[in-house]
Design a protein around this motif. Structure first.
Motif, PDB file in Angstrom:
ATOM      1  N   GLY A  30      82.211 -11.958  67.929  1.00 23.08           N
ATOM      2  CA  GLY A  30      82.076 -12.063  66.481  1.00 23.08           C
ATOM      3  C   GLY A  30      81.976 -10.724  65.786  1.00 23.08           C
ATOM      4  N   ASN A  31      81.467 -10.768  64.582  1.00 28.83           N
ATOM      5  CA  ASN A  31      81.492  -9.528  63.806  1.00 28.83           C
ATOM      6  C   ASN A  31      80.465  -8.508  64.301  1.00 28.83           C
ATOM      7  OD1 ASN A  31      79.064 -10.269  62.704  1.00 28.83           O
ATOM      8  ND2 ASN A  31      79.789 -10.385  60.605  1.00 28.83           N
ATOM      9  N   LYS A  32      79.457  -8.942  65.069  1.00 26.41           N
ATOM     10  CA  LYS A  32      78.506  -7.969  65.612  1.00 26.41           C
ATOM     11  C   LYS A  32      79.174  -7.108  66.679  1.00 26.41           C
ATOM     12  CE  LYS A  32      75.455  -9.871  62.952  1.00 26.41           C
ATOM     13  NZ  LYS A  32      76.295 -10.957  62.410  1.00 26.41           N
ATOM     14  N   ALA A  33      80.154  -7.662  67.375  1.00 29.77           N
ATOM     15  CA  ALA A  33      80.909  -6.849  68.331  1.00 29.77           C
ATOM     16  C   ALA A  33      81.681  -5.766  67.583  1.00 29.77           C
ATOM     17  CB  ALA A  33      81.868  -7.725  69.125  1.00 29.77           C
ATOM     18  N   ARG A  34      82.192  -6.118  66.413  1.00 34.02           N
ATOM     19  CA  ARG A  34      82.907  -5.129  65.592  1.00 34.02           C
ATOM     20  C   ARG A  34      81.928  -4.110  65.018  1.00 34.02           C
ATOM     21  NH1 ARG A  34      88.380  -5.902  66.621  1.00 34.02           N
ATOM     22  NH2 ARG A  34      88.910  -8.101  66.421  1.00 34.02           N
ATOM     23  N   LYS A  35      80.788  -4.621  64.513  1.00 34.32           N
ATOM     24  CA  LYS A  35      79.853  -3.726  63.839  1.00 34.32           C
ATOM     25  C   LYS A  35      79.199  -2.734  64.793  1.00 34.32           C
ATOM     26  CE  LYS A  35      77.460  -6.038  60.280  1.00 34.32           C
ATOM     27  NZ  LYS A  35      76.819  -7.285  59.773  1.00 34.32           N
ATOM     28  N   PHE A  36      78.960  -3.180  66.034  1.00 38.28           N
ATOM     29  CA  PHE A  36      78.283  -2.309  66.998  1.00 38.28           C
ATOM     30  C   PHE A  36      79.253  -1.651  67.973  1.00 38.28           C
ATOM     31  CE2 PHE A  36      74.647  -5.442  66.157  1.00 38.28           C
ATOM     32  CZ  PHE A  36      74.160  -4.675  65.117  1.00 38.28           C
ATOM     33  N   SER A  58      68.091 -14.058  64.775  1.00 39.02           N
ATOM     34  CA  SER A  58      69.246 -13.350  64.229  1.00 39.02           C
ATOM     35  C   SER A  58      70.335 -13.106  65.279  1.00 39.02           C
ATOM     36  CB  SER A  58      68.736 -12.033  63.646  1.00 39.02           C
ATOM     37  OG  SER A  58      69.659 -10.997  63.826  1.00 39.02           O
ATOM     38  N   ASN A  59      71.586 -13.264  64.851  1.00 38.95           N
ATOM     39  CA  ASN A  59      72.714 -12.953  65.732  1.00 38.95           C
ATOM     40  C   ASN A  59      72.760 -11.458  66.037  1.00 38.95           C
ATOM     41  OD1 ASN A  59      73.587 -15.641  65.634  1.00 38.95           O
ATOM     42  ND2 ASN A  59      74.914 -15.275  63.861  1.00 38.95           N
ATOM     43  N   ALA A  60      72.388 -10.646  65.050  1.00 34.74           N
ATOM     44  CA  ALA A  60      72.395  -9.195  65.252  1.00 34.74           C
ATOM     45  C   ALA A  60      71.359  -8.804  66.311  1.00 34.74           C
ATOM     46  CB  ALA A  60      72.096  -8.479  63.935  1.00 34.74           C
ATOM     47  N   SER A 162      79.816 -13.906  53.870  1.00 36.73           N
ATOM     48  CA  SER A 162      79.011 -12.686  54.043  1.00 36.73           C
ATOM     49  C   SER A 162      77.527 -12.937  54.238  1.00 36.73           C
ATOM     50  CB  SER A 162      79.145 -11.788  52.805  1.00 36.73           C
ATOM     51  OG  SER A 162      80.313 -11.009  52.882  1.00 36.73           O
ATOM     52  N   GLY A 163      76.920 -12.060  55.019  1.00 40.04           N
ATOM     53  CA  GLY A 163      75.469 -11.954  55.111  1.00 40.04           C
ATOM     54  C   GLY A 163      75.081 -10.691  54.369  1.00 40.04           C
ATOM     55  N   THR A 164      75.062  -9.565  55.086  1.00 40.74           N
ATOM     56  CA  THR A 164      74.796  -8.287  54.441  1.00 40.74           C
ATOM     57  C   THR A 164      76.016  -7.796  53.654  1.00 40.74           C
ATOM     58  OG1 THR A 164      75.614  -6.991  56.314  1.00 40.74           O
ATOM     59  CG2 THR A 164      73.291  -7.615  56.359  1.00 40.74           C
ATOM     60  N   GLY A 165      77.184  -8.355  53.944  1.00 41.05           N
ATOM     61  CA  GLY A 165      78.408  -7.948  53.259  1.00 41.05           C
ATOM     62  C   GLY A 165      79.122  -6.769  53.915  1.00 41.05           C
ATOM     63  N   THR A 166      78.541  -6.265  54.988  1.00 37.54           N
ATOM     64  CA  THR A 166      79.106  -5.075  55.648  1.00 37.54           C
ATOM     65  C   THR A 166      80.536  -5.312  56.149  1.00 37.54           C
ATOM     66  OG1 THR A 166      76.874  -4.614  56.398  1.00 37.54           O
ATOM     67  CG2 THR A 166      78.624  -3.328  57.408  1.00 37.54           C
ATOM     68  N   THR A 167      80.734  -6.449  56.809  1.00 34.84           N
ATOM     69  CA  THR A 167      82.056  -6.738  57.382  1.00 34.84           C
ATOM     70  C   THR A 167      83.098  -6.903  56.272  1.00 34.84           C
ATOM     71  OG1 THR A 167      80.852  -7.934  59.110  1.00 34.84           O
ATOM     72  CG2 THR A 167      83.249  -8.146  59.106  1.00 34.84           C
ATOM     73  N   ALA A 168      82.767  -7.688  55.260  1.00 37.14           N
ATOM     74  CA  ALA A 168      83.708  -7.931  54.167  1.00 37.14           C
ATOM     75  C   ALA A 168      84.035  -6.626  53.427  1.00 37.14           C
ATOM     76  CB  ALA A 168      83.131  -8.964  53.201  1.00 37.14           C
ATOM     77  N   LEU A 242      75.425 -21.416  60.157  1.00 32.95           N
ATOM     78  CA  LEU A 242      74.712 -20.744  59.070  1.00 32.95           C
ATOM     79  C   LEU A 242      75.663 -20.287  57.966  1.00 32.95           C
ATOM     80  CD1 LEU A 242      72.210 -18.469  61.017  1.00 32.95           C
ATOM     81  CD2 LEU A 242      71.600 -20.253  59.384  1.00 32.95           C
ATOM     82  N   TYR A 243      76.751 -19.632  58.369  1.00 35.37           N
ATOM     83  CA  TYR A 243      77.659 -19.015  57.399  1.00 35.37           C
ATOM     84  C   TYR A 243      78.913 -19.852  57.153  1.00 35.37           C
ATOM     85  CZ  TYR A 243      74.948 -14.780  58.515  1.00 35.37           C
ATOM     86  OH  TYR A 243      73.949 -13.870  58.717  1.00 35.37           O
ATOM     87  N   ASP A 244      79.549 -20.305  58.247  1.00 33.59           N
ATOM     88  CA  ASP A 244      80.853 -20.958  58.102  1.00 33.59           C
ATOM     89  C   ASP A 244      80.844 -22.207  57.218  1.00 33.59           C
ATOM     90  OD1 ASP A 244      82.397 -19.090  59.526  1.00 33.59           O
ATOM     91  OD2 ASP A 244      81.753 -19.935  61.440  1.00 33.59           O
ATOM     92  N   HIS A 267      86.830 -15.957  61.833  1.00 34.76           N
ATOM     93  CA  HIS A 267      85.734 -16.596  62.567  1.00 34.76           C
ATOM     94  C   HIS A 267      84.884 -15.477  63.161  1.00 34.76           C
ATOM     95  CE1 HIS A 267      83.301 -18.941  65.130  1.00 34.76           C
ATOM     96  NE2 HIS A 267      84.096 -19.984  65.264  1.00 34.76           N
ATOM     97  N   GLN A 268      83.650 -15.363  62.668  1.00 36.31           N
ATOM     98  CA  GLN A 268      82.823 -14.205  63.019  1.00 36.31           C
ATOM     99  C   GLN A 268      81.817 -14.484  64.128  1.00 36.31           C
ATOM    100  OE1 GLN A 268      81.981 -11.681  59.294  1.00 36.31           O
ATOM    101  NE2 GLN A 268      82.028 -13.753  58.509  1.00 36.31           N
ATOM    102  N   GLY A 269      82.055 -15.550  64.909  1.00 41.02           N
ATOM    103  CA  GLY A 269      81.188 -15.823  66.059  1.00 41.02           C
ATOM    104  C   GLY A 269      79.877 -16.474  65.648  1.00 41.02           C
ATOM    105  N   GLY A 270      78.794 -16.114  66.346  1.00 39.27           N
ATOM    106  CA  GLY A 270      77.478 -16.637  66.005  1.00 39.27           C
ATOM    107  C   GLY A 270      77.154 -17.986  66.609  1.00 39.27           C
TER     108      GLY A 270
HETATM  109  C1  LIG Z   1      76.226 -11.553  61.008  1.00 41.76           C
HETATM  110  C2  LIG Z   1      77.139 -12.668  60.700  1.00 41.76           C
HETATM  111  C3  LIG Z   1      77.751 -12.796  59.428  1.00 41.76           C
HETATM  112  C4  LIG Z   1      77.471 -11.827  58.302  1.00 41.76           C
HETATM  113  O1  LIG Z   1      78.069 -10.583  58.490  1.00 41.76           O
HETATM  114  P1  LIG Z   1      77.787  -9.415  57.440  1.00 41.76           P
HETATM  115  O2  LIG Z   1      78.598  -8.266  57.941  1.00 41.76           O
HETATM  116  O3  LIG Z   1      76.320  -9.115  57.522  1.00 41.76           O
HETATM  117  O4  LIG Z   1      78.191  -9.890  56.111  1.00 41.76           O
HETATM  118  C5  LIG Z   1      78.610 -13.854  59.224  1.00 41.76           C
HETATM  119  N1  LIG Z   1      78.870 -14.764  60.181  1.00 41.76           N
HETATM  120  C6  LIG Z   1      78.299 -14.674  61.403  1.00 41.76           C
HETATM  121  C7  LIG Z   1      78.591 -15.719  62.406  1.00 41.76           C
HETATM  122  C8  LIG Z   1      77.419 -13.627  61.704  1.00 41.76           C
HETATM  123  O5  LIG Z   1      76.854 -13.557  62.910  1.00 41.76           O
END
Ligand SMILES: *Cc1c(COP(=O)(O)O)cnc(C)c1O
Length: 290
Positions: A30-36, A58-60, A162-168, A242-244, A267-270
Motif C-alpha cells: 500500500g501507500n506506506k510502502a511508497r511513503k517509507f 494505525s497502518n503506518a 486521503s488521510g494525512t494527504g501526503t500520498t495525494a 477505513l478509507y476506501d 488501492h492503497q492497501g491497509g
Molecule cells: C495511510 C493510508 C491512507 C492515507 O494516506 P495519506 O498519505 O496519509 O493520505 C489511505 N488508505 C490506506 C489504506 C492507508 O493505509
C-alpha cells in the motif's frame, strides 16, 4: 517493492482502472510502502531507532514495525490509550507490530513537541506525513504516467482517499494529470492545511471532492460496510474498511461532475486493519461471516 499492476474492473456497470498497490509486498504494501520507500532503500547513517506516534491500530505503525525489523532498528511508538480489551486480546496492526518488536508506550498526555530526538533516532510524524515520502510516491507517479502513455489514455484522472494527504499531494505534484481525493481523517480544511505544509504552490494541490456527509474517522457506518462488501462481491478485490468505503461513496456522490469511466483508483492497501474493523462491524450489526 515497486511496479504494482493496473487492472480493469467493473463496478456498478462502470469501468474503472485500479492501481493495485495492495499487491506490492505481503509485509509492506500500500501507500506506506511508497511513503517509507526511502528509508527501506537508503542506508541511514548512525540511526538505530525510529520513533513515531498515533493510533494503536494505525497502518503506518505496522509498516514502521516491519521497516524496523528489516533494518534492525528499535521501534518506539507513542499512543494515547490502549484499551484493556486490546491489551488482553492483541489483534490486527497492534498485534503484528508487537510481534515485530515494537515498544509501545501509552501516554495520555503525549505531545510531539516535547520529544527530544537524539542523533541516533529518526522521528516520523503521525501517518508518515514526511517530505521523504516524495521519493517513493514519485516512483508511483512514474508507473502511472508510463501506463497512461502506453495505453494512450488521454482522459484519465486519478482518485485516492486521503488521510494525512501526503500520498495525494505528491502524486498531484509529480503527475501531469488531475488528482482527485477526499478527506477521511479530518475535514477538508485540515486536508488543505496538510497540502500547504508539504507544498506552497496551490496549483500543484489535488482537487478535494465534496463528501455527501461527514464521517468520523474509525467510526462504524453501515453504508461503509455495505459498499465494502459490494465491491468485494462485484470486483473480487478486498478494499480497506477505513478509507476506501468513503472514497468510493464520494466518487459516486460526484458522478455528475466527474467522468467515472475515466478514473484510475489507487488501492492503497491497509488490509490488516480490516481484521479489527470487521470484528467491530460484526459485533455492532450482528453480521454473519463473509
Ligand atoms: C495511510 C493510508 C491512507 C492515507 O494516506 P495519506 O498519505 O496519509 O493520505 C489511505 N488508505 C490506506 C489504506 C492507508 O493505509
Amino acid at each position: 517493492m515497486t511496479n504494482s499492476p493496473i487492472q480493469n474492473i467493473k463496478y456498478n456497470n462502470i469501468n474503472f482502472f485500479i492501481k493495485r498497490d495492495d499487491l506490492l509486498d505481503n509485509n509492506f504494501s500500500g501507500n506506506k510502502a511508497r511513503k517509507f520507500y526511502y528509508f527501506l532503500t537508503n542506508q541511514l547513517d548512525n540511526i538505530d531507532t525510529i520513533i513515531s506516534y498515533g493510533s494503536n491500530q494505525s497502518n503506518a505503525m505496522y509498516s514502521l514495525s516491519v521497516l524496523c525489523k528489516q533494518k534492525n532498528y528499535k521501534f518506539i511508538y507513542y499512543t494515547n490509550h490502549i484499551s484493556d480489551f486490546l491489551k488482553n486480546n492483541p489483534n490486527g496492526n497492534y498485534k503484528f507490530a508487537l510481534q515485530n518488536g515494537m515498544n509501545i508506550i501509552e501516554d495520555k498526555n503525549f505531545d510531539k513537541t516535547n520529544i527530544k530526538v537524539k542523533n541516533n533516532q529518526l522521528f516520523i510524524t503521525e501517518g508518515g506525513a514526511i517530505d521523504e515520502a516524495k521519493y517513493g510516491i514519485k516512483i508511483l507517479a512514474n508507473e502511472i504516467s508510463s501506463y497512461i502513455k502506453e495505453n494512450n489514455l488521454k482522459k484519465i484522472k486519478v482518485f485516492l482517499p486521503s488521510g494525512t494527504g501526503t500520498t495525494a499531494l505528491f502524486l498531484s505534484k509529480y503527475l501531469s494529470i488531475d488528482v482527485y481525493t477526499c478527506s477521511c481523517v479530518g475535514d477538508d480544511e485540515y486536508l488543505e492545511k496538510q497540502f500547504l505544509q508539504l507544498e506552497k504552490n496551490k496549483l500543484l494541490h489535488p482537487t478535494i471532492l465534496k463528501k455527501e456527509k461527514k464521517f468520523h474517522f474509525g467510526k462504524l457506518y453501515k453504508s461503509n460496510y455495505t459498499i465494502w462488501l459490494d465491491l468485494k462481491k462485484q470486483t473480487n478485490i478486498t478494499f480497506d474498511l477505513l478509507y476506501d468505503p468513503i472514497g468510493w461513496q464520494t466518487l459516486f456522490y460526484n458522478k455528475d461532475n466527474i467522468d467515472l469511466n475515466n478514473i484510475l483508483y489507487i488501492h492503497q492497501g491497509g488490509i490488516i486493519g480490516n481484521i479489527t474493523m470487521l470484528q467491530r462491524y460484526k459485533r455492532k450489526y450482528n453480521l454473519s461471516n463473509h
